[in-house]
Design a protein around this motif. Structure first.
Motif, short mmCIF file in Angstrom:
data_model
loop_
_atom_site.label_atom_id
_atom_site.label_comp_id
_atom_site.label_asym_id
_atom_site.label_seq_id
_atom_site.Cartn_x
_atom_site.Cartn_y
_atom_site.Cartn_z
N GLU A 104 -10.84 2.55 8.07
CA GLU A 104 -10.97 1.12 7.85
C GLU A 104 -12.34 0.62 8.29
OE1 GLU A 104 -6.66 1.73 9.43
OE2 GLU A 104 -8.67 2.45 9.87
N LEU A 142 -11.51 -6.61 4.46
CA LEU A 142 -11.35 -5.29 5.05
C LEU A 142 -11.30 -4.24 3.95
CD1 LEU A 142 -8.61 -5.98 7.75
CD2 LEU A 142 -11.10 -6.31 7.89
N CYS A 167 -10.49 0.05 3.23
CA CYS A 167 -9.85 1.27 3.70
C CYS A 167 -10.25 2.37 2.72
CB CYS A 167 -8.35 1.10 3.74
SG CYS A 167 -7.40 2.61 4.03
N TRP A 211 -1.07 -2.54 4.63
CA TRP A 211 -1.84 -3.02 5.77
C TRP A 211 -0.83 -3.49 6.82
CZ3 TRP A 211 -6.99 -2.50 6.53
CH2 TRP A 211 -7.80 -2.24 5.41
N CYS A 218 -4.68 0.45 8.05
CA CYS A 218 -4.35 0.83 6.69
C CYS A 218 -3.45 2.06 6.79
CB CYS A 218 -5.64 1.16 5.95
SG CYS A 218 -5.44 1.87 4.32
#
Lengths: 110, 119
Positions: free
Chosen positions: B5, B19, B21, B35, B95
């Motif tokens: 992440e 965000l 991942c 998530w 994640c």
């Protein structure tokens, strides 16, 4: 307040057996598979039980899972100090279409 | 085989953050992703799920209407766009990989990225 209810803490001596309960309802535990996660402080969670009673590769057979009605249980036998961690149950809720986690249980090996 | 992440940080209330991942070592397109967040000293809280085809996306009530989830199979990446951030969104965001959408088997987790919402 989690939909899945776990005891905040459990404890047992090394070598003993401990069980951690996870209580839900018909739409979640009563209908779907349950998984369990182990988390050490400062680390990511790790899957230890999936599909209610299956162990991923590398997880010792001291860890087992079961379910009865709307409650699931994680059992750990032959407790070791290295098992001290937080444990979370997880499942799908078919009514909410949500992933649910229990509030977590802190295992202390005395 | 891993998930990494990125994108966390300090943001003011009302702000946005994205965000990412990034996955490696497995066939990314086969899997659903979730998530999950963890506020300081608290338990795990599911945030959002996306199916392997992107056809199904679900969100926790606490983030519905503010967060969106997406994936880019060409880049082996999953994204969480977080808007209108609140203090209560402060958490480590993980994640996690899930083989079957609707069956909670999160068998691979990233190391997490910390999001702090504060003025």
């Amino acid at each position: 307040q989690s939909v899945l209810t776990q005891p905040p803490s459990v404890s047992a001596a090394p070598g003993q057996k401990v069980t951690i309960s996870c209580s839900g309802s018909t739409s979640n535990i009563g209908t779907n598979f349950v998984s369990w996660y182990q988390q050490f402080p400062g680390a990511a969670p790790k899957l230890v039980i999936y599909d209610t009673n299956s162990r991923p590769s590398g997880i010792p057979d001291r860890f087992s899972g079961s379910k009865s009605g709307t409650s699931a249980t994680l059992a750990i036998t032959g407790l070791q100090t290295g098992d001290e961690a937080d444990y979370y149950c997880g499942t799908w809720d078919s009514s909410l279409s949500d992933v649910l986690f229990g509030g977590g249980t802190k295992l202390t090996v005395l | 085989v891993q998930l990494v992440e990125s994108g966390g940080g300090l943001v003011q209330p009302g702000g946005s953050l994205r965000l990412s991942c990034t996955a490696s070592g497995f066939t990314f397109r086969r899997y659903s992703f979730d998530w999950v967040r963890q506020a300081p000293g608290k338990g795990l809280e599911w945030v959002s799920s996306i199916s392997s085809s992107s056809s199904s996306k679900y969100f926790a009530d606490s983030v519905k209407g503010r967060f969106t989830i997406s994936r880019d199979d060409a880049k082996n990446a999953v994204f969480l766009q977080m808007n209108s951030l609140r203090a209560e969104d402060t958490a480590v965001y993980y994640c996690a990989r899930n083989e079957i959408f609707g069956v909670v088997t999160l068998d691979l987790w990233g190391q997490g990225t910390l999001v702090t919402v504060s003025s």
